[in-house]
Scaffold this active site. Structure first.
Site, PDB file in Angstrom:
ATOM      1  N   TYR A  53    -118.351 -31.361 -37.848  1.00 24.53           N
ATOM      2  CA  TYR A  53    -117.644 -30.084 -37.987  1.00 24.53           C
ATOM      3  C   TYR A  53    -118.554 -29.035 -38.627  1.00 24.53           C
ATOM      4  CZ  TYR A  53    -114.498 -26.449 -39.545  1.00 24.53           C
ATOM      5  OH  TYR A  53    -113.919 -25.227 -39.763  1.00 24.53           O
TER       6      TYR A  53
ATOM      7  N   GLY B 169    -101.951 -20.185 -36.794  1.00 26.86           N
ATOM      8  CA  GLY B 169    -103.005 -19.937 -37.772  1.00 26.86           C
ATOM      9  C   GLY B 169    -103.609 -18.555 -37.699  1.00 26.86           C
TER      10      GLY B 169
ATOM     11  N   SER C 211    -117.146 -20.974 -40.643  1.00 28.31           N
ATOM     12  CA  SER C 211    -116.567 -21.670 -41.793  1.00 28.31           C
ATOM     13  C   SER C 211    -117.622 -21.764 -42.876  1.00 28.31           C
ATOM     14  CB  SER C 211    -116.116 -23.079 -41.396  1.00 28.31           C
ATOM     15  OG  SER C 211    -115.810 -23.865 -42.537  1.00 28.31           O
TER      16      SER C 211
ATOM     17  N   ARG D 192    -103.662 -23.360 -25.737  1.00 33.52           N
ATOM     18  CA  ARG D 192    -103.143 -24.465 -24.915  1.00 33.52           C
ATOM     19  C   ARG D 192    -101.629 -24.538 -24.954  1.00 33.52           C
ATOM     20  NH1 ARG D 192    -105.983 -29.538 -27.344  1.00 33.52           N
ATOM     21  NH2 ARG D 192    -105.559 -28.327 -29.232  1.00 33.52           N
ATOM     22  N   ARG D 193    -101.020 -24.101 -26.069  1.00 36.35           N
ATOM     23  CA  ARG D 193     -99.561 -24.252 -26.228  1.00 36.35           C
ATOM     24  C   ARG D 193     -98.856 -23.008 -25.688  1.00 36.35           C
ATOM     25  NH1 ARG D 193     -99.703 -26.433 -32.399  1.00 36.35           N
ATOM     26  NH2 ARG D 193    -101.217 -24.744 -32.538  1.00 36.35           N
TER      27      ARG D 193
ATOM     28  N   LEU E 138    -111.052 -22.520 -48.010  1.00 39.22           N
ATOM     29  CA  LEU E 138    -109.747 -23.175 -47.968  1.00 39.22           C
ATOM     30  C   LEU E 138    -108.655 -22.179 -47.588  1.00 39.22           C
ATOM     31  CD1 LEU E 138    -108.183 -25.847 -48.579  1.00 39.22           C
ATOM     32  CD2 LEU E 138    -107.821 -24.930 -50.886  1.00 39.22           C
TER      33      LEU E 138
ATOM     34  N   GLU F 104    -102.423 -24.879 -39.904  1.00 40.24           N
ATOM     35  CA  GLU F 104    -102.292 -26.202 -39.298  1.00 40.24           C
ATOM     36  C   GLU F 104    -103.626 -26.938 -39.245  1.00 40.24           C
ATOM     37  OE1 GLU F 104    -100.528 -25.924 -35.456  1.00 40.24           O
ATOM     38  OE2 GLU F 104     -98.620 -25.152 -36.206  1.00 40.24           O
ATOM     39  N   PHE F 105    -104.700 -26.268 -39.648  1.00 35.37           N
ATOM     40  CA  PHE F 105    -106.038 -26.847 -39.558  1.00 35.37           C
ATOM     41  C   PHE F 105    -106.107 -28.222 -40.231  1.00 35.37           C
ATOM     42  CE2 PHE F 105    -110.180 -27.580 -41.505  1.00 35.37           C
ATOM     43  CZ  PHE F 105    -111.055 -27.396 -40.451  1.00 35.37           C
TER      44      PHE F 105
END
Length: 260
Positions: free
Chosen positions: A152, A14, A139, A35-36, A184, A188-189
């Site tokens: 959120y 992202g 956001s 994390r990945r 918008l 992957e959000f």
């Protein structure tokens, strides 16, 4: 070309991934956190290898790990000039009375506490050097409520207000703070938001010409390149197909057991 170091959280996909590529093209050294780890390794190889990109496998929710792992950066990556707090997520679409409290904990721990832990770890070095820029990913949900965005949206309202108060704390320094508030955007959000329902995520974007991560990366690159005396406090950005909704009006059902 820039000769400085940027640290980006949530860098494996992202906005974070797009930012890593954009800043690598500008000549930044990068500390990429996510994390990945496999995705980070691929980015590191693509963007110049260990000499240019230092990668850290880290869950920002873990305060002890944040302190330990960010404190172990090799010497070329110690002086962070730019921190991008990008790690964050939304979970669930249910109204508040049906929501899973575990989802609430995950959003609060990531969007609020993780951002705080990373900022606290990096900011003292910026203050000592009297130089730096903190960019937080907020956001539009932090300003404009919509059904299902209870926690959120509240977490992003926290990011908005924390960014403002951080600016207040840093008065008299050369450190800048910016809150970026996207609408918008196709990442992957939504796949995470809809808990793996790819069809529902894709339907949200279909025909709506959403923002893409590269748009946000370009905006942040512009913000960072402004003259050092200029602080862009916040930027709210939506695709042309999105705007604020009218105030809803809906009949109220009677409570069970009779009239109110």
């Amino acid at each position: 070309m820039v000769n400085a170091t940027a640290l980006i959280t949530g860098a494996s996909s992202g906005f974070g991934e797009a930012l890593a590529r954009r800043f690598a093209n500008e000549g930044w050294r990068l500390v990429l956190v996510a994390r990945r780890f496999g995705r980070l390794q691929r980015l590191q190889e693509e963007l110049g290898g260990p000499a240019k990109v230092h990668i850290i496998e880290l869950d920002v929710r873990d305060r002890a790990a944040v302190v330990a792992k960010l404190g172990e950066r090799p010497a070329p990556f110690l002086d962070v000039s730019l921190l991008v707090n990008n790690a964050g997520l939304a979970l669930g679409l249910e109204p508040a009375w049906q929501a899973d409290p575990d989802d609430w904990d995950t959003m609060v721990d990531t969007n609020i506490k993780g951002l705080l832990y990373v900022t606290r770890a990096i900011l003292p070095g910026m203050v000592k050097r009297n130089r730096g820029h903190v960019v937080n990913l907020g956001s539009i949900a932090g300003s404009w409520p919509h059904p299902g965005a209870h926690v959120y949206g509240a977490s992003k309202a926290f990011v908005q207000q924390f960014s403002r108060n951080l600016r207040a704390d840093l008065i008299g320094t050369r450190i800048r703070v910016t809150n970026i508030e996207p609408g918008l955007c196709e990442t992957e959000f939504s796949f995470v938001h809809f808990k793996g329902d790819r069809a529902k995520a894709e339907e949200l974007y279909r025909g709506n010409d959403p923002l893409v991560p590269e748009d946000i990366a370009e905006i942040i690159n512009w913000v960072v390149k402004m003259p050092s005396q200029v602080n862009i406090n916040s930027i709210e950005v939506m695709p042309i197909t999105q705007t604020w909704g009218a105030l809803p009006v809906k009949p109220v059902r009677a409570p069970s057991g009779g009239k109110p």
